[in-house]
Design a protein around this motif. Structure first.
Motif, PDB file in Angstrom:
ATOM      1  N   ALA A   1       0.853  -1.189   0.000  1.00 20.93           N
ATOM      2  CA  ALA A   1       0.000   0.000   0.000  1.00 20.93           C
ATOM      3  C   ALA A   1       0.884   1.232   0.000  1.00 20.93           C
ATOM      4  N   GLY A   2       0.538   2.192  -0.834  1.00 21.70           N
ATOM      5  CA  GLY A   2       1.351   3.398  -0.924  1.00 21.70           C
ATOM      6  C   GLY A   2       2.456   3.291  -1.944  1.00 21.70           C
ATOM      7  N   GLN A   3       2.433   2.238  -2.742  1.00 19.42           N
ATOM      8  CA  GLN A   3       3.442   2.083  -3.803  1.00 19.42           C
ATOM      9  C   GLN A   3       3.150   3.077  -4.924  1.00 19.42           C
ATOM     10  N   PRO A   4       4.175   3.749  -5.460  1.00 23.61           N
ATOM     11  CA  PRO A   4       3.910   4.671  -6.562  1.00 23.61           C
ATOM     12  C   PRO A   4       3.304   3.938  -7.765  1.00 23.61           C
ATOM     13  N   VAL A   5       2.245   4.535  -8.362  1.00 25.37           N
ATOM     14  CA  VAL A   5       1.676   3.970  -9.587  1.00 25.37           C
ATOM     15  C   VAL A   5       1.646   4.996 -10.723  1.00 25.37           C
ATOM     16  N   ALA A   6       1.781   6.274 -10.379  1.00 21.83           N
ATOM     17  CA  ALA A   6       1.827   7.293 -11.428  1.00 21.83           C
ATOM     18  C   ALA A   6       2.537   8.530 -10.883  1.00 21.83           C
ATOM     19  N   VAL A   7       3.081   9.311 -11.809  1.00 22.07           N
ATOM     20  CA  VAL A   7       3.696  10.587 -11.443  1.00 22.07           C
ATOM     21  C   VAL A   7       3.133  11.650 -12.374  1.00 22.07           C
ATOM     22  N   VAL A   8       2.688  12.751 -11.796  1.00 25.20           N
ATOM     23  CA  VAL A   8       2.197  13.873 -12.592  1.00 25.20           C
ATOM     24  C   VAL A   8       3.209  15.012 -12.485  1.00 25.20           C
ATOM     25  N   VAL A   9       3.561  15.596 -13.627  1.00 29.21           N
ATOM     26  CA  VAL A   9       4.439  16.772 -13.623  1.00 29.21           C
ATOM     27  C   VAL A   9       3.619  17.963 -14.102  1.00 29.21           C
TER      28      VAL A   9
END
Ligand code: MOS
Length: 735
Positions: free
Chosen positions: A99-107
């Motif tokens: 839980a809390g694993q990165p799944v997306a990054v927004v710039v």
């Protein structure tokens, strides 16, 4: 007058209190964009779809990255050799392991725009049932591969010695997961150059390790990467590994071709960087009726992630602390569960292990009616039971006796519940500690300039401990300068390579390299005075030259010359000394090197409400020679407060169904505040340890966090007659 040993205030103190000191997230870079991480809400399974359409159209958004479009990275081998980091790399596949694993990054152009756009991402999961750690799972623990040390040990025959002993003490001790909670959240500012170079401003305790890890994982040449961390707003071990967000910031900056700043939210600090794993420990002691130890067994189990075999070496201390006539056996095992990888947390291994060991020693004191201080003096040893080597220095007896004298231990009435103040129960407890001393190589450079001031440079760190100040003191004495004529630059991989700021190692190791560099610069100056242009000391021997106040003087003459004049006379813009400190590993040396302490706690316990208040505390420490009593005392105060948190307040709670850390902020995760802490009495009783370091120093910082919890638990037993073997000592455990 020597600067080393003086209580000099921090060189960086003014910059810190006026806000002039810049932390990673404060740094302004033209054109910087902002990234926000979107993390998984489930702890096990995979993503079926990630709909980023709405996020991509949101205001200010420049890129949305998922495992579909983030470049692949090179796998990170699991290793105890530096550099270290979590091996499961972010956004490489559809798997969810915690839980809390990165799944997306927004710039986006601003941090708020990035965070808002992240909320527009819709994710479909294939949800699996997570494995959540609970102490009974320790029965099914497995043997991980060996990491830093052997996982198990056996000297003599502990089992027989315990079985045959007149007195046996057995107990199970449990400690919860804990998080580091530094005031400064982890942050990375990634800037790519036109020429394919990468500069990472990163909140890290290891600029060099971060450079190496990023080079490995991103497939970049090390010389193309610069990592910078001038100030750290708390690390405590959480910043001693590299974590996924640093890699994501670098790749996001590449994707948008602009600098990217990525700062974790407070809640993300509980899952995107490490934590201290819970431990389930069992201890068995066998002793004679006079309390003399005959056998000791200590076993520890900790949870770890599915992908990394992080071992909390909690039973290590039992291998070394007490003389035990018949034998000592220890073991460590792990349980793999759906969580992110644990990591070291001040003071890893020892702070958990000593809670079990030094609580059990207190139980032995009551079982044998031997005073707890006398019991420890009786089991003191000059020889390390594990390696058979003599200790280099071990002032544990002085820690116990001088600490007891300061505390007024002789006025303690031994019986539980026998000391009161009105209706309040008073309890007094003691615990001793042994702490690992690290020997690591490091380099440093010292440059004398034409004005007679010196610049010290090393890719080491001041993580808030006072290293900027102590390094200046050490260089000042070697050069014969006032400490305010020395400027120290740290935390930049362009400087001479040094070791991470972990394991309370910097004063003894990175600072030893500074000593060598300063001595080299001084010796070059002396050589110039003997043989350079218009040499003022021509024909004299180097050993006849002394340096003080920036001036070289020839003994038995009135001849002297300042550094500034000497450089000018020889047409030099600078004079450089290099230091290369390369000690043999501690295990390969002739002596066993450890720091020691004895700490004394007095608590007040409300008998109706079970509230425990720390009332007085005395810590007596043998950390070798103290370079600066003021910064050392600050370390001790911080360590004691850290231990009070472990003893009475701190626990990270996990949802048993969802496997999420639940109390992910300062209101749910309790740490001590000023109102929880009385005046703290700190004594340094050690002396110069030539085996530990050319500076005579041994590890101090983390030592001071060790054995605070058992001293308080023992005091609580003395006050109440209740033995709490499960931390923290929350009020409900006393009702
Ligand atoms: Mo310390 S936990 O070794 O940074």
């Amino acid at each position: 007058m020597n600067a080393v040993g003086q209580p000099i205030s921090r060189a960086d103190g003014r910059r810190k209190v006026t806000g002039a000191a810049r932390y990673t997230a404060d740094l302004a870079v033209p054109g910087a964009t902002h990234a926000a991480i979107v993390h998984s809400t489930i702890a096990n399974g995979r993503t079926l779809s990630i709909d980023t359409a709405a996020a991509e159209c949101a205001p200010g958004v420049l890129a949305v990255l998922t495992h579909h479009n983030l470049p692949r990275m090179n796998p990170l081998p699991w290793s105890h050799l530096r550099p270290q980091g979590q091996t499961y790399l972010p956004l490489q596949d559809d798997k969810i392991h915690y839980a809390g694993q990165p799944v997306a990054v927004v710039v986006a152009e601003t941090r708020d725009q990035a965070a808002y756009a992240g909320t527009l991402i819709a994710i479909d999961y294939d949800i699996g049932r997570p494995v959540v750690f609970s102490p009974p799972m320790a029965r099914d623990a497995v043997d991980p591969p060996q990491r830093m040390w052997p996982l198990s040990s056996s000297i003599g025959d502990a089992e027989t010695a315990i079985a045959d002993a007149a007195i046996r003490i057995e107990g199970a001790y449990t400690m919860p997961d804990r998080h580091h909670n530094p005031m400064e959240p982890h942050a990375t500012l990634a800037v790519w150059g036109e020429d394919g170079t990468l500069t990472l401003y990163d909140s890290t305790q290891m600029v060099v390790g971060t450079k190496k890890l990023v080079a490995l994982v991103l497939g970049l040449a090390e010389h193309k990467i610069t990592v910078i961390c001038e100030f750290l707003g708390g690390g405590f071990g959480g910043k001693s590994w590299s974590w996924p967000h640093t890699l994501l910031a670098a790749l996001a900056a590449q994707a948008v071709n602009r600098p990217v700043r990525l700062q974790l939210t407070r809640a993300q600090m509980y899952s995107m960087v490490g934590h201290q794993a819970a431990t389930v420990q069992s201890i068995a002691l066998g002793a004679g009726r006079d309390g003399t130890l005959a056998g000791l067994r200590h076993d520890s189990v900790n949870p770890t992630s599915l992908f990394d075999d992080y071992v909390e070496y909690a039973a290590m201390a039992s291998r070394h602390l007490w003389g035990v006539s018949g034998g000592i056996a220890t073991s460590h095992k792990v349980v793999h569960v759906n969580r992110n990888s644990p990591v070291v947390l001040r003071a890893p291994m020892e702070a958990q292990g000593h809670f079990a060991l030094e609580s059990a020693m207190d139980e032995l004191a009551y079982a044998t009616s031997v005073d707890p201080v006398a019991l420890r003096l009786r089991n003191d040893t000059d020889t390390d039971p594990y390696s058979g080597r003599p200790f280099s220095t071990r002032a544990l007896r002085q820690c116990l006796t001088e600490g007891a004298a300061h505390f007024g231990w002789d006025k303690r009435s031994p019986k539980p519940r026998s000391m009161r103040d009105g209706r309040t129960l008073i309890g007094q407890g003691v615990a001793a500690a042994i702490f690992t001393h690290w020997r690591w190589p490091g380099k440093a450079r010292v440059t004398l300039d034409p004005t007679g001031t010196a610049l010290v440079e090393a890719a080491a760190h001041d993580i808030g401990t006072g290293t900027y100040t102590t390094m200046a003191q050490v260089a000042a004495d070697a050069l014969g300068l006032a400490p305010d004529k020395v400027v120290v630059r740290l935390g930049d991989t362009r400087l001479p390579e040094s070791h991470p700021a972990i394991g309370s190692s910097t004063a003894a190791n990175a600072t030893a390299a500074v000593l060598l560099a300063a001595q080299a610069a001084r010796d070059k100056a002396i050589a110039l005075a003997l043989t350079g242009r218009d040499a003022p000391f021509a024909g004299a021997a180097p050993g006849d030259v002394t340096v003080a106040d920036g001036t070289l003087s020839l003994a038995r003459t009135n001849r002297n010359i300042t550094y500034a004049e000497l450089l000018a006379r020889n047409g030099l813009g600078s004079l450089v000394g290099d230091g290369d400190y390369a000690p043999v590993e501690e295990a390969a040396g002739p002596k066993a090197i450890f720091s020691f302490s004895a700490v004394f706690a007095e608590v007040r316990v409300d008998p109706d409400l079970g509230i425990v208040r720390l009332n007085r505390f005395v810590g007596a420490y043998d950390a070798g020679r103290i370079l600066n009593p003021k910064t050392a005392r600050s370390q001790a105060i911080g360590g004691i407060i850290w231990g009070v948190g472990q003893a009475l307040l701190e626990q990270s709670e996990t949802d048993p169904a969802l496997a999420r850390f639940m109390n992910r902020n300062y209101s749910g995760y309790l740490v001590p505040t000023n109102a929880d802490i009385p005046a703290l009495d700190v004594l340094f009783v050690g002396g110069f340890d030539e085996e530990a370091s050319p500076l005579g120093a041994k590890g101090l910082g983390e030592l001071t966090a060790v054995s605070v919890a058992p001293a308080i638990a023992n005091a609580v037993y003395h006050a109440t007659g209740k033995r709490v073997r499960d931390l923290p000592i929350a009020m409900e455990k006393l009702l």
